[in-house]
Design an enzyme around this catalytic site. Sequence first.
Site, PDB file in Angstrom:
ATOM      1  N   ASP A  22      -8.549  -1.553  -8.316  1.00 25.63           N
ATOM      2  CA  ASP A  22      -7.900  -1.757  -7.017  1.00 25.63           C
ATOM      3  C   ASP A  22      -7.410  -3.190  -6.839  1.00 25.63           C
ATOM      4  O   ASP A  22      -6.414  -3.426  -6.144  1.00 25.63           O
ATOM      5  CB  ASP A  22      -8.886  -1.391  -5.902  1.00 25.63           C
ATOM      6  CG  ASP A  22      -8.228  -1.330  -4.535  1.00 25.63           C
ATOM      7  OD1 ASP A  22      -7.008  -1.098  -4.466  1.00 25.63           O
ATOM      8  OD2 ASP A  22      -8.955  -1.511  -3.531  1.00 25.63           O
TER       9      ASP A  22
ATOM     10  N   HIS B  34       0.834  -1.201   0.000  1.00 26.21           N
ATOM     11  CA  HIS B  34       0.000   0.000   0.000  1.00 26.21           C
ATOM     12  C   HIS B  34       0.870   1.253   0.000  1.00 26.21           C
ATOM     13  O   HIS B  34       1.013   1.929   1.016  1.00 26.21           O
ATOM     14  CB  HIS B  34      -0.958  -0.011   1.198  1.00 26.21           C
ATOM     15  CG  HIS B  34      -2.057  -1.007   1.062  1.00 26.21           C
ATOM     16  ND1 HIS B  34      -2.074  -2.201   1.773  1.00 26.21           N
ATOM     17  CD2 HIS B  34      -3.172  -1.017   0.286  1.00 26.21           C
ATOM     18  CE1 HIS B  34      -3.162  -2.886   1.442  1.00 26.21           C
ATOM     19  NE2 HIS B  34      -3.839  -2.197   0.539  1.00 26.21           N
ATOM     20  N   ASN B  35       1.445   1.535  -1.140  1.00 29.93           N
ATOM     21  CA  ASN B  35       2.319   2.691  -1.303  1.00 29.93           C
ATOM     22  C   ASN B  35       1.933   3.452  -2.569  1.00 29.93           C
ATOM     23  O   ASN B  35       0.951   3.123  -3.235  1.00 29.93           O
ATOM     24  CB  ASN B  35       3.786   2.246  -1.334  1.00 29.93           C
ATOM     25  CG  ASN B  35       4.020   1.148  -2.360  1.00 29.93           C
ATOM     26  OD1 ASN B  35       3.513   1.204  -3.484  1.00 29.93           O
ATOM     27  ND2 ASN B  35       4.789   0.128  -1.986  1.00 29.93           N
ATOM     28  N   ALA B  36       2.708   4.467  -2.920  1.00 32.72           N
ATOM     29  CA  ALA B  36       2.365   5.323  -4.060  1.00 32.72           C
ATOM     30  C   ALA B  36       2.456   4.582  -5.388  1.00 32.72           C
ATOM     31  O   ALA B  36       1.777   4.958  -6.352  1.00 32.72           O
ATOM     32  CB  ALA B  36       3.272   6.555  -4.078  1.00 32.72           C
ATOM     33  N   VAL B  37       3.277   3.534  -5.456  1.00 30.89           N
ATOM     34  CA  VAL B  37       3.370   2.767  -6.706  1.00 30.89           C
ATOM     35  C   VAL B  37       2.070   1.999  -6.934  1.00 30.89           C
ATOM     36  O   VAL B  37       1.577   1.903  -8.067  1.00 30.89           O
ATOM     37  CB  VAL B  37       4.580   1.809  -6.678  1.00 30.89           C
ATOM     38  CG1 VAL B  37       4.740   1.116  -8.025  1.00 30.89           C
ATOM     39  CG2 VAL B  37       5.856   2.569  -6.330  1.00 30.89           C
ATOM     40  N   HIS B  38       1.491   1.455  -5.858  1.00 27.29           N
ATOM     41  CA  HIS B  38       0.180   0.802  -5.968  1.00 27.29           C
ATOM     42  C   HIS B  38      -0.860   1.811  -6.446  1.00 27.29           C
ATOM     43  O   HIS B  38      -1.689   1.511  -7.319  1.00 27.29           O
ATOM     44  CB  HIS B  38      -0.233   0.220  -4.621  1.00 27.29           C
ATOM     45  CG  HIS B  38      -1.682  -0.157  -4.524  1.00 27.29           C
ATOM     46  ND1 HIS B  38      -2.260  -1.150  -5.300  1.00 27.29           N
ATOM     47  CD2 HIS B  38      -2.694   0.356  -3.758  1.00 27.29           C
ATOM     48  CE1 HIS B  38      -3.549  -1.247  -5.014  1.00 27.29           C
ATOM     49  NE2 HIS B  38      -3.836  -0.348  -4.085  1.00 27.29           N
TER      50      HIS B  38
ATOM     51  N   HIS C  89      -7.001   6.663  -3.335  1.00 24.44           N
ATOM     52  CA  HIS C  89      -7.893   5.711  -2.656  1.00 24.44           C
ATOM     53  C   HIS C  89      -7.268   5.026  -1.443  1.00 24.44           C
ATOM     54  O   HIS C  89      -7.986   4.518  -0.583  1.00 24.44           O
ATOM     55  CB  HIS C  89      -8.375   4.638  -3.639  1.00 24.44           C
ATOM     56  CG  HIS C  89      -7.379   3.568  -3.907  1.00 24.44           C
ATOM     57  ND1 HIS C  89      -6.269   3.761  -4.702  1.00 24.44           N
ATOM     58  CD2 HIS C  89      -7.301   2.287  -3.464  1.00 24.44           C
ATOM     59  CE1 HIS C  89      -5.572   2.640  -4.740  1.00 24.44           C
ATOM     60  NE2 HIS C  89      -6.167   1.740  -3.991  1.00 24.44           N
ATOM     61  N   ASP C  90      -5.935   4.999  -1.344  1.00 22.79           N
ATOM     62  CA  ASP C  90      -5.272   4.364  -0.195  1.00 22.79           C
ATOM     63  C   ASP C  90      -4.317   5.323   0.511  1.00 22.79           C
ATOM     64  O   ASP C  90      -3.399   4.883   1.218  1.00 22.79           O
ATOM     65  CB  ASP C  90      -4.492   3.121  -0.644  1.00 22.79           C
ATOM     66  CG  ASP C  90      -5.332   1.853  -0.631  1.00 22.79           C
ATOM     67  OD1 ASP C  90      -6.295   1.786   0.159  1.00 22.79           O
ATOM     68  OD2 ASP C  90      -5.039   0.939  -1.427  1.00 22.79           O
TER      69      ASP C  90
END
Length: 420
Positions: free
Chosen positions: A296, A146-150, A186-187
Amino acid sequence: GDARVRGQTGVLSERRGSYPFIDFRLLNNTTLSGEIGTKKKVKRLLSFQRYFHASRLLRGIVPQASLYLLDEDYLGQARHMLSKVGMWDFDIFLFDRLTNGNSLVTLLCHLFNVHGLIHHFQLDMVTLHRFLVMVQEDYHSQNPYHNAVHAADVTQAMHCYLREPKLANFLTPSDIMLGLLAAAAHDVDHPGVNQPFLIKTKHHLASLYQNVSVLENHHWRSTIGMLRESRLLAHLPKEVTQDIEQQLGSLILATDINRQNEFLVRLKSHLDNQDLRLEDAQDRHFMLQIALKCADICNPCRLWDLSKQWSERVCEEFYRQGDLEQKFDLEISPLCNQQKDTIPSIQIGFMTYIVEPLFERWAQFTGDTPLSENMLNHLRRNKAKWRSLLHKQHSSSRSNDHSGQVTGSQEQTLNKEETP
């Protein structure tokens, strides 16, 4: 404590010092397993504080992205990749390396331009860039998944879905901007642990949102705070910005996996009754929710090399949570026990019960387009590879254990998979 309120009344108020009991236990311990590292990082991980980002605009600091410091060869390769941003085999890991960790900012600036959103909404490019840097930096880079790449990966998938003819023919600029913004944010500020963990550790966010869609509510409220702080939409009428904020919330809240069945039942009903009217804003919004849900969890529908990386990352994040739970004598959450929950078994269950039902309905909606066919083909191939790896583990465990026993999670998954 030092109180900081982002935005206006109703936006999440965060107070330093308002931590769950486990935070103090973590901070009083000098070591932590894995790569989580220092006390400060652990404090940030579990208490959702943003020390570096607090009141940046009040201090007059404009965040500087390092993209423009890159070698021209790298920039050229990144530009070339952006020319193919609508292709399903887009490698977000490579793109993140080429942009020196600025994949989310670079991607969104490009997509806002491609879709004509900057011109349509008369957005200021400097303000847009500042807002996107805020979003990117509020993701936790220490999270394996759950990071910016995701977030960038989900945004690229959302772009692909917004181009599907069945949907694209009806979308307004507002729909497109909402879809891209919701995907990107979204995350945001995800702590790398799930909702049950926050509830059982009595985290203040669990209390704030009464144990309902805790993380999703936080992602939404954080996004509203950054929109207001950046003043990206300040030039628009108040009723327009209020509507955007509410619709962003509705989209982000739809990503709560606990609501999966609710959305699937509704989608099935619409498809069976053939009563979707995409001229209607309400029906378009519902399909944007479905598109974001697909984006997602689309990792199992990617090429194997990309899909496998995501699978390993998400399981690493699960295992880190399990290690924390074990360390503090908490019950280990489902899928978080590295000794029992193997990556193949986790992935097969996820694909079978969560991903397949959703993407089969999405394909039914789009009318079996090349993209939908491609995603389902990848999904089936990837599932077959995980099953093969699981059977290898099963065989290995049988050869090492003369009793012929396998772990409970492996046996359960094999039983489910072999039931017609």
